[in-house]
Write a protein that holds these residues in place. Structure first.
Motif, PDB file in Angstrom:
ATOM      1  N   CYS A 177       0.828  -1.210   0.000  1.00 23.05           N
ATOM      2  CA  CYS A 177       0.000   0.000   0.000  1.00 23.05           C
ATOM      3  C   CYS A 177       0.864   1.262   0.000  1.00 23.05           C
ATOM      4  O   CYS A 177       0.529   2.241  -0.657  1.00 23.05           O
ATOM      5  CB  CYS A 177      -0.941  -0.005   1.189  1.00 23.05           C
ATOM      6  SG  CYS A 177      -2.152   1.320   1.139  1.00 23.05           S
ATOM      7  N   CYS A 217      -8.279   5.048   0.967  1.00 20.79           N
ATOM      8  CA  CYS A 217      -8.132   3.754   0.291  1.00 20.79           C
ATOM      9  C   CYS A 217      -8.752   3.850  -1.102  1.00 20.79           C
ATOM     10  O   CYS A 217      -9.819   4.416  -1.285  1.00 20.79           O
ATOM     11  CB  CYS A 217      -8.827   2.662   1.095  1.00 20.79           C
ATOM     12  SG  CYS A 217      -8.816   1.066   0.295  1.00 20.79           S
ATOM     13  N   CYS A 227      -8.022  -0.703  -4.514  1.00 21.64           N
ATOM     14  CA  CYS A 227      -7.326  -1.426  -5.584  1.00 21.64           C
ATOM     15  C   CYS A 227      -7.162  -2.903  -5.248  1.00 21.64           C
ATOM     16  O   CYS A 227      -7.020  -3.736  -6.130  1.00 21.64           O
ATOM     17  CB  CYS A 227      -5.966  -0.811  -5.859  1.00 21.64           C
ATOM     18  SG  CYS A 227      -4.761  -1.089  -4.535  1.00 21.64           S
ATOM     19  N   GLY A 228      -7.148  -3.241  -3.969  1.00 23.41           N
ATOM     20  CA  GLY A 228      -7.097  -4.641  -3.579  1.00 23.41           C
ATOM     21  C   GLY A 228      -5.737  -5.293  -3.697  1.00 23.41           C
ATOM     22  O   GLY A 228      -5.608  -6.505  -3.497  1.00 23.41           O
ATOM     23  N   CYS A 273      -3.431  -5.183  -1.685  1.00 19.94           N
ATOM     24  CA  CYS A 273      -3.124  -5.755  -0.369  1.00 19.94           C
ATOM     25  C   CYS A 273      -3.758  -7.136  -0.211  1.00 19.94           C
ATOM     26  O   CYS A 273      -3.216  -7.999   0.462  1.00 19.94           O
ATOM     27  CB  CYS A 273      -3.591  -4.816   0.739  1.00 19.94           C
ATOM     28  SG  CYS A 273      -5.317  -4.298   0.586  1.00 19.94           S
TER      29      CYS A 273
HETATM   30  S1  SF4 Z   1      -6.994  -1.596  -1.347  1.00 19.52           S
HETATM   31 FE1  SF4 Z   1      -5.276  -2.075  -0.003  1.00 19.52          FE
HETATM   32  S2  SF4 Z   1      -3.415  -1.546  -1.168  1.00 19.52           S
HETATM   33 FE2  SF4 Z   1      -5.162  -0.601  -2.237  1.00 19.52          FE
HETATM   34  S3  SF4 Z   1      -5.248   1.475  -1.375  1.00 19.52           S
HETATM   35 FE3  SF4 Z   1      -6.649   0.243  -0.137  1.00 19.52          FE
HETATM   36  S4  SF4 Z   1      -5.432  -0.502   1.584  1.00 19.52           S
HETATM   37 FE4  SF4 Z   1      -3.987   0.258   0.043  1.00 19.52          FE
END
Ligand code: SF4
Ligand code: SF4
Ligand code: SF4
Ligand code: FES
Ligand code: FES
Lengths: 167, 586
Positions: B155, B188, B191-192, B194
């Motif tokens: 992230c 946030c 985007c996933g 993570c």
């Molecule tokens: S989905 Fe996960 S990686 Fe993407 S912005 Fe949100 S916390 Fe960060």
């Protein structure tokens, strides 16, 4: 600098939020490009503002060009930062081994009851902040607690109200 | 180069290689859980410990670098014991509800237990209790977190968003948002990325499976499902196929068995998106060439997490984003208008499901901007991983299914559409369509494969000079169109900052939130390696070349649609259904 200008207009002799933020902005400007200076900035900001609420964290994150979560992560890592306003007096009940065994927990419970706050919080009138401490060096006379710089030894829970009345 | 001995074998590796990497280069796989090759090393799990002769404590091999003459043992009795111990410690603060966990049997923590030969959890341990944070796209259950911090690295360092960070310390350490705020109130992007790296079930997509099963069992509902190639070239990984095995045909059969009524190809709608977006670009170019004001560069709107990113960080610049809806929303809007009318169905009985490589879409469909007639264009989004779970739940054997075709009318798609999920894909298709609209000639590229702007590098740009345009496009004669492509938010920040400063040299910008594009989307199978990604890509390029029609504007499905229903690109009806106005979510 003109001394009058930094004083609050209502005459209460305190800085307004805006003045505090301006001061913090100056500090940010000074440290911004130094690697690893976030902790110093947070320190200074806490000295000026008293504590580090979310809004101020956002302000610092934006100013330092750091993610907010990182700022908040650093704050929670170090116990000397606080995200809650501090009361006029800080009560710290010792929860070191000796004090714990001899009733430290009871003191905490009773204080939470009397002050209607949880550990780490500040009373609504901003008079007391309730905290716990590790051994404060009075193990022989446990349970112990401190209010600001004064150490109270062998505290009897029933005496707490009398002690608080002195403040 | 450095010489050392690993398990009594002399090996030679480059300087500053870690012990773990050195072992791997020599075919020894040291167990590791927090380390993620090429992405993250932090040294928190301590499952990768090894014995180094002359050093008292065991060393974390993912962190320790090799030294000349080092003698390493990766599999001694002591090492095995300590690893087991460390594993059990991890487990002791992990909410062990495996049977009901979405990642059951796809969990690196479980696999590690088997590998290390752990038979029982000896430390009951104290567990910290955290509340579960459910946003429209992402669910965080920190009771399952093993503090590997892969998500923090992804992230912050890869996506450059930075909403996750380690908080507190010692036993109370928790990966959290600032001040424990819910994900949907911080920046946030959904985007996933993570969710792809989390080795356990602590960060995952917000589950929609239940709602979809329910819709499928409702006799009064006509359930429409659509999927794109990024899904069909990746889903095989969930079923033990070689990565990059294209399974669109099998998936169609499978979805039919599951009870979906219409199975559509999102790629068909991609061609529509390209035609609409090209028209929009030309409209904006025409306005500025005439000396009037229009927002340029036009910025692509296909990526849901990018729109959220702009909304979070550049709310004043939302008007630069194309009003064109992304393909699955267009298809949903048409399924709930033209198609329902044609089939004589009741609007409220149509339920549209999108199977996507994406987690951000789950949030996008809840936006009021993505509705028509008071109904959402799409009712539910399933990730590739979720649909795989449903297939397993239904007990369908993918391997023994025959291939089937997508349903009419959204069946055929162009070769260009296959590359929709790859960074640069939208740009290639749009550029060639614009060029052809303007000049009446094909863009002189070898079958659309503009290698100079496709592929994996973060940010690229290119120029295209328009010469001898058709009568109607004289205003573009001699104009050099400049375009840029990026994926991931680092490049996006650079390009958006140019726009803010009024310094953007571009006419058109494509941004995909996931590094590499949707083929590497946040809803794709895990674990992911560079090799797997490469194979997915090869499959997409292969499918693209195999298509009879290479260009979006040659897709007969689309021309028929304009003739029958939409009239022409950017017509009032097209604007109503296929375009939207981006707004900041309040
Ligand atoms: S989905 Fe996960 S990686 Fe993407 S912005 Fe949100 S916390 Fe960060
Ligand atoms: S949430 Fe997942 S990826 Fe993040 S630290 Fe925890 S286990 Fe690791
Ligand atoms: S790049 Fe694709 S998968 Fe990733 S967030 Fe954007 S639309 Fe979704
Ligand atoms: S334990 Fe309380 S003073 Fe030492
Ligand atoms: S893999 Fe080395 S410490 Fe986790």
């Amino acid at each position: 600098m003109n001394c009058e200008a930094t004083k609050c207009q209502c005459g209460c002799d305190q800085e307004t939020d805006q003045q505090k933020y301006e001061k913090i902005a100056e500090i940010i400007a000074k440290y911004k490009n130094q690697a690893g200076s976030l902790i110093q900035v947070l320190h200074a900001a806490q000295n000026i503002y008293g504590y580090l609420p979310l809004e101020l964290q956002r302000f610092i994150a934006a100013g330092m060009d750091k993610p907010l979560a990182e700022v908040s992560g650093v704050i929670t890592f170090y116990s000397f930062f606080s995200t809650q306003p501090k009361g006029k007096h800080t009560i710290r009940v010792c929860m070191g081994t000796a004090c714990y065994v001899r009733g430290g927990k009871k003191l905490v419970d009773r204080l939470e009851d009397i002050l209607k706050v949880q550990v780490g919080e500040t009373t609504e009138d901003r008079k007391y902040t309730l905290d716990i401490a590790r051994c404060i060096g009075a193990c022989g006379l446990a349970p112990a607690m401190m209010i600001d710089d004064v150490v109270y030894k062998q505290v009897n829970p029933d005496k707490l109200e009398t002690i608080l009345a002195k403040y | 180069m450095i010489n050392l001995t690993i398990n009594n074998k002399s090996v030679c590796v480059p300087d500053s290689t870690t012990i773990l990497e050195a072992a791997k280069q020599n075919n020894i796989d040291i167990p590791h859980l927090c380390y993620l090759e090429g992405v993250h090393k932090f040294g928190s799990c301590r499952l990768c410990v090894v014995e180094v002769e002359g050093v008292k404590n065991l060393q974390a091999s993912c962190m320790a670098e090799v030294r000349e003459g080092m003698v390493v043992h990766t599999n001694t009795e002591k090492v095995r014991k300590v690893r087991k111990n460390n594993y059990e410690l991890l487990l002791s603060n992990h909410l062990q509800d495996c049977p009901s966990c979405e990642t059951n049997k796809n969990c690196e923590l479980q696999d590690m237990g088997v590998r290390l030969g752990v038979t029982e959890a000896r430390f009951a341990g104290k567990t910290t209790v955290s509340k579960v944070d459910i946003s429209p796209s992402i669910t965080r259950d920190m009771n399952k977190c093993i503090l590997c911090r892969r998500c923090v690295t992804v992230c912050n360092d890869i996506q450059n968003v930075g909403v996750l960070s380690a908080h507190n310390r010692g036993f109370s350490t928790v990966i959290n948002t600032a001040m424990d705020l819910p994900l949907n109130t911080v920046d946030c992007t959904y985007c996933g990325q993570c969710t792809v790296v989390c080795p356990v079930g602590a960060i995952k997509e917000t589950d929609e499976i239940h709602n979809v099963w329910q819709a499928l069992s409702d006799k009064n509902k006509r359930v429409v499902v659509q999927l794109s190639s990024a899904v069909s070239v990746a889903i095989g990984e969930e079923f033990g196929y070689e990565p990059g095995t294209p399974l669109a045909g099998e998936l169609v059969s499978c979805l039919r068995e599951m009870g979906f009524d219409d199975i559509f190809n999102t790629n068909a709608a991609f061609d529509l998106t390209v035609v609409e977006q090209s028209t929009e670009l030309l409209n904006r170019l025409k306005t500025t060439q005439a000396g009037n004001e229009a927002k340029l560069p036009l910025v692509t709107s296909c990526c849901s997490s990018f729109i959220k990113y702009v909304e979070n960080k550049y709310p004043e610049e939302l008007d630069y984003i194309s009003t064109t809806k992304s393909p699955d929303l267009m298809l949903g809007a048409l399924a709930k208008s033209h198609y329902t009318e044609k089939m004589n169905m009741n609007l409220s009985e149509t339920y549209v499901v999108s199977v996507m490589p994406c987690t951000a879409k789950k949030f996008e469909i809840t936006r009021p901007e993505m509705q028509n007639n008071g109904l959402p264009n799409v009712d539910a989004v399933l990730t590739t991983r979720e649909v795989a779970r449903m297939i397993k739940e239904a007990g369908i054997d993918l391997r023994n299914l025959s291939k089937n075709q997508f349903d009419q009318p959204f069946s055929l798609s162009s070769g260009a559409a296959e590359l929709f999920g790859v960074t640069g894909g939208v740009m290639q298709a749009t550029l060639s369509t614009v060029y052809e609209m303007v000049t009446g000639r094909e863009l002189p590229f070898n079958k659309l494969q503009v290698t100079s702007i496709a592929g994996f590098d973060q940010t690229m740009d290119m120029e295209l000079k328009i010469e001898n345009p058709l009568e109607a496009y004289q205003y573009l004669d001699g104009v050099t169109i400049k375009v840029a492509v990026t994926s991931g938010f680092r490049g996006a920040e650079f390009l958006m900052n140019q726009i803010v400063k009024g310094e953007s040299p571009y006419h058109f910008i494509e941004v995909m939130g996931c590094p590499g594009g949707c083929v590497n989307g946040g809803g794709q199978p895990r674990p992911l390696t560079l090799e797997i990604l490469q194979k997915r890509l090869e499959a997409l390029y292969g499918q693209s070349e195999g298509k009879a029609t290479s260009k979006p504007n040659d897709n007969e499905v689309i021309s028929a649609l304009y003739k029958e229903y939409l009239q022409e690109p950017y017509s009032p009806r097209a604007q109503e259904l296929l375009h939207t106005q981006h707004r900041k979510t309040v």
